[in-house]
Motif scaffolding. Sequence first.
Motif, PDB file in Angstrom:
ATOM      1  N   SER A 143       0.804  -1.222   0.000  1.00  0.00           N
ATOM      2  CA  SER A 143       0.000   0.000   0.000  1.00  0.00           C
ATOM      3  C   SER A 143       0.840   1.277   0.000  1.00  0.00           C
ATOM      4  O   SER A 143       0.328   2.354  -0.258  1.00  0.00           O
ATOM      5  CB  SER A 143      -0.944   0.024   1.208  1.00  0.00           C
ATOM      6  OG  SER A 143      -0.214   0.114   2.422  1.00  0.00           O
ATOM      7  N   SER A 196      -3.104   5.813   1.583  1.00  0.00           N
ATOM      8  CA  SER A 196      -2.067   4.963   1.000  1.00  0.00           C
ATOM      9  C   SER A 196      -1.545   5.623  -0.266  1.00  0.00           C
ATOM     10  O   SER A 196      -2.303   6.247  -1.006  1.00  0.00           O
ATOM     11  CB  SER A 196      -2.635   3.580   0.664  1.00  0.00           C
ATOM     12  OG  SER A 196      -3.105   2.913   1.820  1.00  0.00           O
ATOM     13  N   TYR A 201      -5.835   1.314  -2.622  1.00  0.00           N
ATOM     14  CA  TYR A 201      -6.340   1.200  -1.258  1.00  0.00           C
ATOM     15  C   TYR A 201      -7.070   2.477  -0.853  1.00  0.00           C
ATOM     16  O   TYR A 201      -6.527   3.580  -0.991  1.00  0.00           O
ATOM     17  CB  TYR A 201      -5.192   0.934  -0.280  1.00  0.00           C
ATOM     18  CG  TYR A 201      -4.507  -0.391  -0.518  1.00  0.00           C
ATOM     19  CD1 TYR A 201      -4.959  -1.544   0.100  1.00  0.00           C
ATOM     20  CD2 TYR A 201      -3.404  -0.486  -1.370  1.00  0.00           C
ATOM     21  CE1 TYR A 201      -4.336  -2.760  -0.117  1.00  0.00           C
ATOM     22  CE2 TYR A 201      -2.779  -1.699  -1.604  1.00  0.00           C
ATOM     23  CZ  TYR A 201      -3.253  -2.838  -0.971  1.00  0.00           C
ATOM     24  OH  TYR A 201      -2.643  -4.043  -1.196  1.00  0.00           O
TER      25      TYR A 201
END
Length: 256
Positions: A143, A196, A201
């Motif tokens: 991420s 992120s 994400y």
Amino acid sequence: MSLFSDNIRALRVRNKISQEKLAEQLQITRGRYVKYEDGTSEAPYDILKRMALYFHISIDLLLSVDVRKINIEDLIKLENNRLLLPIQIDSSGENIIEVVTQKVKAGYLSGYADPEYIESLQQISLPFLGSGKHRGFPVEGDSMPPHEEGSIIVGRYVENLGEVQDGKTYILITKNHGMVYKRLNKNKKNTLVLESDNSFYPHFEVKFSEILEIWEYQCNIGRTDTKQPLTEMESLKGILLELKREVLEIKGQRVQ
């Protein structure tokens, strides 16, 4: 006797104060205090809070750590006496960097305030980091490129939430989300937005009250030398530079 009973007795003796005087400071009778110290009665939250404030120690340490085994002066005191952060120093008096490896990560949420747990962590030294308390944390998932799973993020301890700067990356230890490494923004009162760098994400929010610790990113320790893919902006810049080069070449040919 309970650990709590042993702790308040040890702290009282260490501070050279009588049961009667301490009871007076806590605004209770000596008889009531004695029951807490001999373990025949449990202290309610309001009394725990007064004891923590009086002894300058957190409630979680009062209840879960044997204070007879630690030096209170070797703990970092945080704002509003919220908790005490265990630290370690080397023979020269410099802070040691503890590393929370993937193997022991699961225990950090319950051990972050336990000096014995912190002492058990692996240790490294990075003199170039300068002043401040630093600690290493493992990276999970994808991420936050270019940091890859298995890397270690070294962070500097943030004592006050007011120090958090929008757009910077931090390791957060939280009650509900555990240990996370994200880019932070304070665009809501008493709430942080965690983002992120990998747009796959979604961002999410964490209330200040959920945060146990914050560590500001200082450096990355990794083993990969994989070349990172170009971003869209970098790719576009490359295309424009290539077009510019071709135009210059054409103009050069016409001059000839």
